[in-house]
Design a protein around this motif. Sequence first.
Motif, PDB file in Angstrom:
ATOM      1  N   UNK A 126     -55.325 -22.098 -10.511  1.00 27.49           N
ATOM      2  CA  UNK A 126     -56.771 -22.216 -10.708  1.00 27.49           C
ATOM      3  C   UNK A 126     -57.313 -23.472 -10.027  1.00 27.49           C
ATOM      4  N   UNK A 127     -56.546 -24.559 -10.083  1.00 27.67           N
ATOM      5  CA  UNK A 127     -56.958 -25.792  -9.396  1.00 27.67           C
ATOM      6  C   UNK A 127     -56.967 -25.573  -7.880  1.00 27.67           C
ATOM      7  N   UNK A 128     -55.990 -24.810  -7.388  1.00 24.89           N
ATOM      8  CA  UNK A 128     -55.953 -24.502  -5.956  1.00 24.89           C
ATOM      9  C   UNK A 128     -57.120 -23.602  -5.564  1.00 24.89           C
ATOM     10  N   UNK A 129     -57.485 -22.666  -6.452  1.00 26.06           N
ATOM     11  CA  UNK A 129     -58.644 -21.811  -6.177  1.00 26.06           C
ATOM     12  C   UNK A 129     -59.899 -22.659  -6.009  1.00 26.06           C
ATOM     13  N   UNK A 130     -60.019 -23.726  -6.802  1.00 33.80           N
ATOM     14  CA  UNK A 130     -61.152 -24.645  -6.646  1.00 33.80           C
ATOM     15  C   UNK A 130     -61.093 -25.353  -5.289  1.00 33.80           C
ATOM     16  N   UNK A 131     -59.892 -25.753  -4.868  1.00 32.23           N
ATOM     17  CA  UNK A 131     -59.728 -26.409  -3.562  1.00 32.23           C
ATOM     18  C   UNK A 131     -60.195 -25.478  -2.441  1.00 32.23           C
ATOM     19  N   UNK A 149     -73.867 -19.569  -4.739  1.00 34.15           N
ATOM     20  CA  UNK A 149     -72.904 -19.235  -5.783  1.00 34.15           C
ATOM     21  C   UNK A 149     -73.430 -18.054  -6.590  1.00 34.15           C
ATOM     22  N   UNK A 150     -72.611 -17.017  -6.732  1.00 35.49           N
ATOM     23  CA  UNK A 150     -72.975 -15.858  -7.532  1.00 35.49           C
ATOM     24  C   UNK A 150     -72.398 -15.966  -8.938  1.00 35.49           C
ATOM     25  N   UNK A 151     -71.128 -16.338  -9.041  1.00 33.30           N
ATOM     26  CA  UNK A 151     -70.522 -16.507 -10.360  1.00 33.30           C
ATOM     27  C   UNK A 151     -69.284 -17.375 -10.245  1.00 33.30           C
ATOM     28  N   UNK A 152     -69.009 -18.127 -11.311  1.00 33.27           N
ATOM     29  CA  UNK A 152     -67.820 -18.973 -11.377  1.00 33.27           C
ATOM     30  C   UNK A 152     -67.260 -18.907 -12.785  1.00 33.27           C
ATOM     31  N   UNK A 153     -65.956 -18.731 -12.891  1.00 33.54           N
ATOM     32  CA  UNK A 153     -65.266 -18.773 -14.177  1.00 33.54           C
ATOM     33  C   UNK A 153     -64.305 -19.963 -14.138  1.00 33.54           C
ATOM     34  N   UNK A 154     -64.626 -21.004 -14.879  1.00 35.47           N
ATOM     35  CA  UNK A 154     -63.861 -22.246 -14.833  1.00 35.47           C
ATOM     36  C   UNK A 154     -62.776 -22.281 -15.903  1.00 35.47           C
ATOM     37  N   UNK A 155     -61.802 -23.175 -15.698  1.00 32.77           N
ATOM     38  CA  UNK A 155     -60.766 -23.438 -16.698  1.00 32.77           C
ATOM     39  C   UNK A 155     -61.046 -24.798 -17.336  1.00 32.77           C
ATOM     40  N   UNK A 156     -60.293 -25.130 -18.356  1.00 30.00           N
ATOM     41  CA  UNK A 156     -60.477 -26.415 -19.044  1.00 30.00           C
ATOM     42  C   UNK A 156     -60.128 -27.594 -18.146  1.00 30.00           C
ATOM     43  N   UNK A 157     -59.284 -27.359 -17.147  1.00 33.29           N
ATOM     44  CA  UNK A 157     -58.850 -28.437 -16.246  1.00 33.29           C
ATOM     45  C   UNK A 157     -59.700 -28.503 -14.979  1.00 33.29           C
ATOM     46  N   UNK A 229     -73.838 -14.097 -23.088  1.00 33.43           N
ATOM     47  CA  UNK A 229     -72.928 -14.885 -22.257  1.00 33.43           C
ATOM     48  C   UNK A 229     -72.181 -15.876 -23.128  1.00 33.43           C
ATOM     49  N   UNK A 230     -70.951 -16.196 -22.714  1.00 33.15           N
ATOM     50  CA  UNK A 230     -70.159 -17.158 -23.468  1.00 33.15           C
ATOM     51  C   UNK A 230     -69.195 -17.854 -22.538  1.00 33.15           C
ATOM     52  N   UNK A 231     -68.634 -18.977 -23.002  1.00 33.36           N
ATOM     53  CA  UNK A 231     -67.655 -19.691 -22.196  1.00 33.36           C
ATOM     54  C   UNK A 231     -68.313 -20.576 -21.171  1.00 33.36           C
TER      55      UNK A 231
END
Length: 359
Positions: A126-131, A149-157, A229-231
């Motif tokens: 997931x961190x690499x996907x951000x890179x 940006x159309x949509x982004x699903x982030x992680x806690x990190x 929506x959530x998260x």
Amino acid sequence: MQFEERLAKIIERYKYIENVLLAPEAMSSSDFAKLGKERAELSDVVHLINSYTQLKQEIADLEAAISEPNADIDFKDMALEELPLLQEKNEQVLHNLKLALLPKDADNDKGAILEIRAGTGGDEAALFAYVLFRMYQRYAESKRWKFEILSISETDLEGYKEASVSISGKGVFARLKYESGVHRVQRVPETETSGRVHTSAATVAVLPEAEEVDITIEEKDLKIDVYRASGAGGQHVNTTDSAVRITHIPTGIVVCQQDEKSQHKNKARALKILRARLYDAERSKKEAERAASRKSQVGTGDRSERIRTYNYPQSRVTDHRINLTVYTLDEIVNEGTLDQFIDALIADEQSRLLAEDNS
């Protein structure tokens, strides 16, 4: 059809279009626009044909002068000196002409929907996907393309499980289509205490942005659900049913959007992504049919294909399709200097198409 005959047909078609365009009142505005576009597309090819024809004639004249027994010695010497220069120039013009005659990808002028998804590797993927997301954002900025940006699903990190963006501008799909596939990263994760290098991956999909005229979506084929929506990214709208999930019943494709406060805007964005995915599925089907007869499938854009490795300890980036390795990883991922790969991939594809055309 012989090569020279093919060139003659192009010149004939170009002259016909020019004559027809002299009387625009005799045709509809849409026909006039189509012919105008075709003329513009043919003009560069016609210019190369004229250059090629002129150089061929000049070379023939020099060769005739050289073979003339009574020709002036000084003139012969000049002709012998000039001939190889003209022949070299003609070879380059001929090469450019053959490239111009290669079949064009009808989607090259379109914008693109870029989708990045974390693959194997958990949080590190997931961190690499951000890179990768940031790398493509920098590349778009360098090209002065619009990056939405159309949509982004982030992680806690602060990594990205997945992200979708719309990119528009000149030649977007023509260049970004080579980025489809599995991107692999080799590096020591921040959470790794032993210093061991981990391998993770992210998948990139580049879809030609489809217009309504490209893909017709019937309302009866859609199942539309709205929910709260959530998260991450959804906190500002989680008190209303603004999030939208669209299921395309015939194909089973599902698109969810929740980043906008407005249900209407989320629905519009979801339909935009759905249209691109449906168009890409049809395009992929046609490409697979064409590719079935090929011996080589370099650069097909198959998203199950590992296309590139980013090795941090060695500062190395390798494109496996063309065996190109460079040692400027930081510059590539932080500044988006991707042209060295994309230009090489385009040249490789052109060489393959030329070889097929000559076989």
